[in-house]
Scaffold this motif. Structure first.
Motif, PDB file in Angstrom:
ATOM      1  N   SER A  53      -4.914   0.072   1.886  1.00  0.00           N
ATOM      2  CA  SER A  53      -3.465   0.282   1.933  1.00  0.00           C
ATOM      3  C   SER A  53      -2.851  -0.421   0.732  1.00  0.00           C
ATOM      4  O   SER A  53      -3.565  -1.004  -0.082  1.00  0.00           O
ATOM      5  N   ASN A  54      -1.539  -0.379   0.631  1.00  0.00           N
ATOM      6  CA  ASN A  54      -0.879  -0.933  -0.556  1.00  0.00           C
ATOM      7  C   ASN A  54      -1.047  -2.440  -0.695  1.00  0.00           C
ATOM      8  O   ASN A  54      -0.825  -2.988  -1.766  1.00  0.00           O
ATOM      9  N   THR A  74      -1.423  -5.066  -6.746  1.00  0.00           N
ATOM     10  CA  THR A  74      -0.510  -3.933  -6.931  1.00  0.00           C
ATOM     11  C   THR A  74      -1.051  -2.981  -7.987  1.00  0.00           C
ATOM     12  O   THR A  74      -0.976  -1.759  -7.838  1.00  0.00           O
ATOM     13  N   TRP A  77      -3.795  -0.820  -6.496  1.00  0.00           N
ATOM     14  CA  TRP A  77      -3.209   0.154  -5.568  1.00  0.00           C
ATOM     15  C   TRP A  77      -2.545   1.286  -6.359  1.00  0.00           C
ATOM     16  O   TRP A  77      -2.717   2.456  -6.040  1.00  0.00           O
ATOM     17  N   GLU A  78      -1.794   0.951  -7.405  1.00  0.00           N
ATOM     18  CA  GLU A  78      -1.125   1.971  -8.209  1.00  0.00           C
ATOM     19  C   GLU A  78      -2.135   2.863  -8.925  1.00  0.00           C
ATOM     20  O   GLU A  78      -1.919   4.065  -9.060  1.00  0.00           O
ATOM     21  N   GLU A  81      -3.367   5.169  -6.272  1.00  0.00           N
ATOM     22  CA  GLU A  81      -2.331   6.179  -6.000  1.00  0.00           C
ATOM     23  C   GLU A  81      -2.349   7.285  -7.045  1.00  0.00           C
ATOM     24  O   GLU A  81      -2.245   8.460  -6.703  1.00  0.00           O
TER      25      GLU A  81
END
Length: 152
Positions: A53-54, A74, A77-78, A81
């Protein structure tokens, strides 16, 4: 005005009221947000579950008490994504796996589930070591991410 033109007008207005943007599953006025990604693999005597998850990565393996949950950066995660955005989200359920050796215990059976705005989009089962080409780059990134956390 006859009944047929009126029916066609109503039908056309119903179709145009739901606008979708690109590969998203959401109406254009709703922000598309990736909630998490889940990969589950299993065969006889083997089980692996990985949810990202983020803010965290959770890994579980079929071995007594072999589980971990750690924070994820972060930036990672990005990056994940952006890889998921390259997968045609509305097509995930329709992607045909290149092989099905899992049916004969030749490979671990694997599923990819993407959670967007609370909705689960789950792939067909595929071989862990031979994923569909649409998922390959994302799965390689996730595997490297998992291995990074296992090493630390």
């Amino acid at each position: 005005m006859g009944k047929l033109p009126l029916i066609l007008i109503v039908f056309a207005s119903c179709i145009s009221s739901k606008k979708y943007y690109g590969n998203s599953i959401s109406p254009i006025d709703q922000q598309v947000e990736l909630d998490s990604i889940l990969i589950e693999s299993s065969s006889r005597g083997f089980y692996e579950k990985l949810r990202i998850s983020n803010d965290s990565i959770y890994f579980e393996k079929k071995r007594p008490d072999f589980k971990f949950a750690k924070p994820i950066s972060t930036a990672k995660w990005e990056n994940l994504e952006s890889l998921v955005e390259q997968i045609p989200i509305v097509e995930i359920t329709k992607v045909i796996p290149p092989s099905k050796y899992y049916q004969f215990d030749g490979s671990a059976m694997t599923n990819l589930a993407v959670y967007i705005n609370g909705n689960e989009i789950k792939s067909q089962t595929f071989d862990k070591d031979n994923p569909p080409k649409q998922f390959k780059e994302t799965l390689n990134f996730i595997s490297n991410l998992k291995n990074t956390y296992l090493d630390h």
